[in-house]
Each structure stands twice: as C-alpha cells, then as structure tokens.
Scaffold this active site. Structure first.
Site, PDB file in Angstrom:
ATOM      1  N   LYS A 120      43.575 -19.100  -6.866  1.00 52.02           N
ATOM      2  CA  LYS A 120      43.055 -17.990  -6.061  1.00 52.02           C
ATOM      3  C   LYS A 120      41.550 -18.116  -5.858  1.00 52.02           C
ATOM      4  CE  LYS A 120      41.524 -14.192  -7.467  1.00 52.02           C
ATOM      5  NZ  LYS A 120      41.236 -12.903  -8.138  1.00 52.02           N
ATOM      6  N   ASP A 138      45.580 -12.170  -4.257  1.00 54.36           N
ATOM      7  CA  ASP A 138      45.263 -11.382  -5.439  1.00 54.36           C
ATOM      8  C   ASP A 138      46.322 -10.303  -5.611  1.00 54.36           C
ATOM      9  OD1 ASP A 138      44.717  -9.584  -3.412  1.00 54.36           O
ATOM     10  OD2 ASP A 138      42.818  -8.897  -4.283  1.00 54.36           O
TER      11      ASP A 138
END
Length: 215
Positions: A120, A138
């Site tokens: 991420k 997320d």
C-alpha cells in the site's frame, strides 16, 4: 458492479472532486515516503501535526539517518505505534543513503524492501511522487469496494486488482484519491452518508442511508 457501472461510479466522484490530492503534507518523494509510513493505523491529520517539525530537523535521508531512532521518536510521540515507526524511518533513511544514493527509488520492489514499506505504501509513493497508475487500498477503499459492489474482495490485494481491472485507464491515477477521500468523508464506516454521495445512483449498497439522522 460491472466495468461500465464502475466507470460511471468513478466519473461521478471525478465530477464532484476534479483535482484530488493526498492530504498528507510533503515536499518531495522522501518526505512523502516518511509521511505515508507514519500514517499506518493513524490519521493523516495526526501525522500532519508531527511531520513539519520532523522534516525541518531532517529534510533528507542523510539527515534523517543521522537523527536516528532516538532522535526521531520525540517528534512523533503523538501518533500510534511511534516506537516502531521511529525505528523503521531511521532504518529506511539509512538504506536510501547506502543503497540508493539518498534518492527514493521509483520501483516497487526496491520500495517494498525498505523497512516499514508494504504494498500500500509503495503504491501511494509510486502514484503521488512518480505519477504511476497504481491503486493503494487502505481500510477506507477496502470497505468502499466491498460495500458498494465496486470491487468486492476478501483481501486488500483482491480489491486492488479488481479496481485496476474495472477502472477506466484515464481515471486510474486519480482513482485512489477519489476513493479514499470518499470513504473518509462520505461513505463512512459507521454510517455512510448516502444522501450526499455523488455516485449514489451507481452504488449497489442495499442499505443506503438516504437522509441524515434526526436530531
């Protein structure tokens, strides 16, 4: 939600927010990288309260490495998991100096090899700092992908891959920002504010909240 419907959903968000940007404060790829690492399990607002002073004291990888874990810690005590984050930031700064000439690499594998940097974080840096068409998933985007039917998946990676498949190529770079901001401020975890969602017509969520609660 099929690809055509997903495109309509994203275009509706684009009309409502034509120039989306990260809310993290940064001035270059290095300060962005550090800010994203610090933002894990912490709000951007909390990180932004700490980083101006930290970046003034250590604006480069060499300066951050010299500051070290003990020197970084006092600047970030207000954010969650600060001890581990101080350790990771010091270590990644040293690696940038020793292995990358003090520069943040524009390469996924090299980024993910840095302490505290997962997929991420690498996606955010590649997207924001280097203009690459990546999708960082997320908790907000994971929730939104599953709730709306935009990109259902049991893991963040599954949601990421579904979003990349369904997103019109010309929208992919900004799609991460549209979705995270939408999840943060409109399609909230406890109660989605569907009554002010620009993409409500395209959303497949069955339990839409179409009016604000009475007070």
């Amino acid at each position: 939600m099929n690809a055509a419907q997903a495109g309509e959903f994203l275009r509706a968000l684009a009309v409502a927010n034509p120039a989306p940007e990260t809310e993290l404060l940064y001035s270059d790829p290095f300060t962005l990288l550090v800010a994203v690492v610090l933002s894990a399990q912490t709000t951007d607002a909390a990180v932004n309260k700490c980083t101006p002073a930290l970046f003034e004291a250590a604006p480069t990888p060499a300066a951050m490495a010299a500051l070290g874990e003990a020197g970084i810690g006092p600047y970030i005590r207000r954010i969650g998991l600060w001890q581990g984050k101080a350790r990771n930031v010091a270590a990644l700064a040293r690696m940038l100096v020793e292995q990358h000439g003090g520069q943040v690499p524009a390469d996924r594998a090299a980024l993910e090899a840095l302490p505290g940097v997962g997929r991420k974080t690498a996606n955010v840096v590649l997207n924001v700092a280097f203009g690459q068409d990546t999708m960082a998933v997320d908790t907000h985007i994971f929730r939104l992908g599953n709730r709306t039917g935009l990109a259902p998946g049991k893991t963040p990676r599954a949601v990421e891959e579904a979003l990349v498949r369904k997103c019109p190529p010309e929208l992919l770079r900004d799609a991460h920002h549209w979705l995270i901001l939408h999840g943060r401020y409109v399609c909230k975890a406890r109660m989605p504010e569907c009554w002010r969602c620009p993409a409500v017509a395209q959303c497949n969520y069955r339990d839409k909240v179409l009016a604000p609660p009475m007070r």
